[in-house]
Design an enzyme around this catalytic site. Structure first.
Site, PDB file in Angstrom:
ATOM      1  N   HIS A 197      53.162  94.469  98.806  1.00  0.00           N
ATOM      2  CA  HIS A 197      52.682  93.057  99.232  1.00  0.00           C
ATOM      3  C   HIS A 197      51.204  92.864 100.120  1.00  0.00           C
ATOM      4  CE1 HIS A 197      57.180  91.397  99.224  1.00  0.00           C
ATOM      5  NE2 HIS A 197      56.356  91.614  97.941  1.00  0.00           N
ATOM      6  N   HIS A 236      55.932  85.879  91.675  1.00  0.00           N
ATOM      7  CA  HIS A 236      55.988  86.902  92.528  1.00  0.00           C
ATOM      8  C   HIS A 236      56.040  88.395  91.675  1.00  0.00           C
ATOM      9  CE1 HIS A 236      57.079  89.150  96.269  1.00  0.00           C
ATOM     10  NE2 HIS A 236      57.724  89.796  95.748  1.00  0.00           N
ATOM     11  N   ASP A 272      53.639  91.485  92.804  1.00  0.00           N
ATOM     12  CA  ASP A 272      53.850  92.973  92.945  1.00  0.00           C
ATOM     13  C   ASP A 272      53.053  93.694  92.174  1.00  0.00           C
ATOM     14  OD1 ASP A 272      55.848  92.376  94.934  1.00  0.00           O
ATOM     15  OD2 ASP A 272      57.575  92.452  93.469  1.00  0.00           O
ATOM     16  N   HIS A 330      58.147  98.143  89.841  1.00  0.00           N
ATOM     17  CA  HIS A 330      57.425  99.274  90.662  1.00  0.00           C
ATOM     18  C   HIS A 330      57.345 100.648  89.923  1.00  0.00           C
ATOM     19  CE1 HIS A 330      57.336  96.219  93.871  1.00  0.00           C
ATOM     20  NE2 HIS A 330      58.679  96.159  93.802  1.00  0.00           N
TER      21      HIS A 330
END
Length: 305
Positions: free
Chosen positions: A80, A239, A243, A266
């Site tokens: 973030h 969101h 990310d 991720h």
């Protein structure tokens, strides 16, 4: 275009989403070409050294992007704040913290945008380096995939795929082109999210210990539990873009190109960065002595009213 750092040091306190620990975070200006660096000031000796961020240091991707060095230094949930650094085009900064995780704040990048705006951003006497995509690069894992393609600007397109009533009511694909759309308006307010049914499992693995309705969207079997509801109708996919922007900026340089993903996360985002860097024929490093040569996607500094 010139490199950027902060005009002054600035600090903030909060709680780690996964560790649950209280965190004091301090951001410092840094010299040209020093990059994005972290230091755990709660650790002594070699473990208290400054760590310069690279994609190869992201060695824990369970629900976040976490630096884990060979000698055990951990700096967790960096995506973030990295997303906010990307929005401001921060090239050089020292991030100090007294705990193993960046504070989650409200679950979005907006508190970090406010922090950078309060500190101020200044140009430095060195050319900013951009990574320009020359050839497509793709990474797949099962039915998930992410890719870079050549594009004169910066565009992100993501699709999520959740079979759940909340997600079925919202768009699960979103595209943003930063030449004409605002990171602050369209992306920065989107919060992290999770499912109530997964909380016990997460906590059994020492994850999500600091999570609550003030720093995450929590979803039960049918609906969103947060009394204020969603900030965007499609906050979930936005969101994921937040990310992804943070994960990609672990390169430490802006990407000139298009990024697209299906069910990205991720781990797969980081795998794409490593694959890209391992294939030098797919990209080139470029500078722009005259800003007019550069796409407008990289010009404006974010402003929050």
């Amino acid at each position: 275009m010139l490199q950027r750092t902060l005009a002054k040091s600035i600090s903030i306190t909060g709680v780690g989403l996964h560790s649950g620990e209280r965190v004091r975070l301090r951001l410092h200006p840094a010299a040209s070409d020093s990059g994005i660096r972290f230091r755990r000031i709660d650790l002594a000796g070699e473990q208290g050294r400054i760590v310069r961020l690279t994609p190869e240091l992201i060695n824990d991707t369970r629900l976040s992007s976490t630096v884990v060095t060979t000698d055990g230094i951990r700096i967790g949930t960096i995506e973030h704040i990295m997303s906010a650094f990307a929005a401001y085009g921060i090239d050089n900064i020292l991030v100090e913290l007294n705990a193993p995780e960046i504070p989650i704040m409200d679950g979005s990048s907006l508190p970090f945008i406010y922090l950078l705006q309060d500190a101020g951003v200044i140009d430095q006497p060195a050319e900013k380096r951009f990574l320009r995509i020359k050839q497509p690069v793709m990474f797949t894992e099962g039915d998930k995939w992410v890719r870079f393609t050549p594009y004169e600007g910066f565009q992100v397109t993501l699709t999520i795929a959740f079979d759940h009533p909340v997600f079925n009511r919202s768009n699960q694909t979103f595209q943003i082109d930063f030449a004409g759309q605002s990171y602050v308006d369209e992306i920065s307010r989107a919060r992290t999210f999770g499912f109530m049914q997964e909380v016990e499992l997460m906590r059994s693995h020492n994850l999500g210990l600091g999570g609550n309705l003030s720093n995450a969207i929590v979803i039960d079997d049918m609906d969103v539990l947060n009394p204020e509801g969603l900030r965007y109708p499609d906050e979930f996919v936005r969101h994921k873009i937040l990310d992804a922007i943070g994960d990609l900026y672990i390169l430490g340089h802006p990407v000139i190109g298009a990024f697209e993903g299906y069910k990205s996360g991720h781990a797969i985002n980081n795998a794409l960065l490593r694959k890209l860097l391992a294939q030098p024929e797919t990209f080139e490093w470029v500078t722009f002595p005259h800003n007019r040569q550069l796409s407008s996607a990289f010009h404006p500094l974010p402003q929050v009213a």
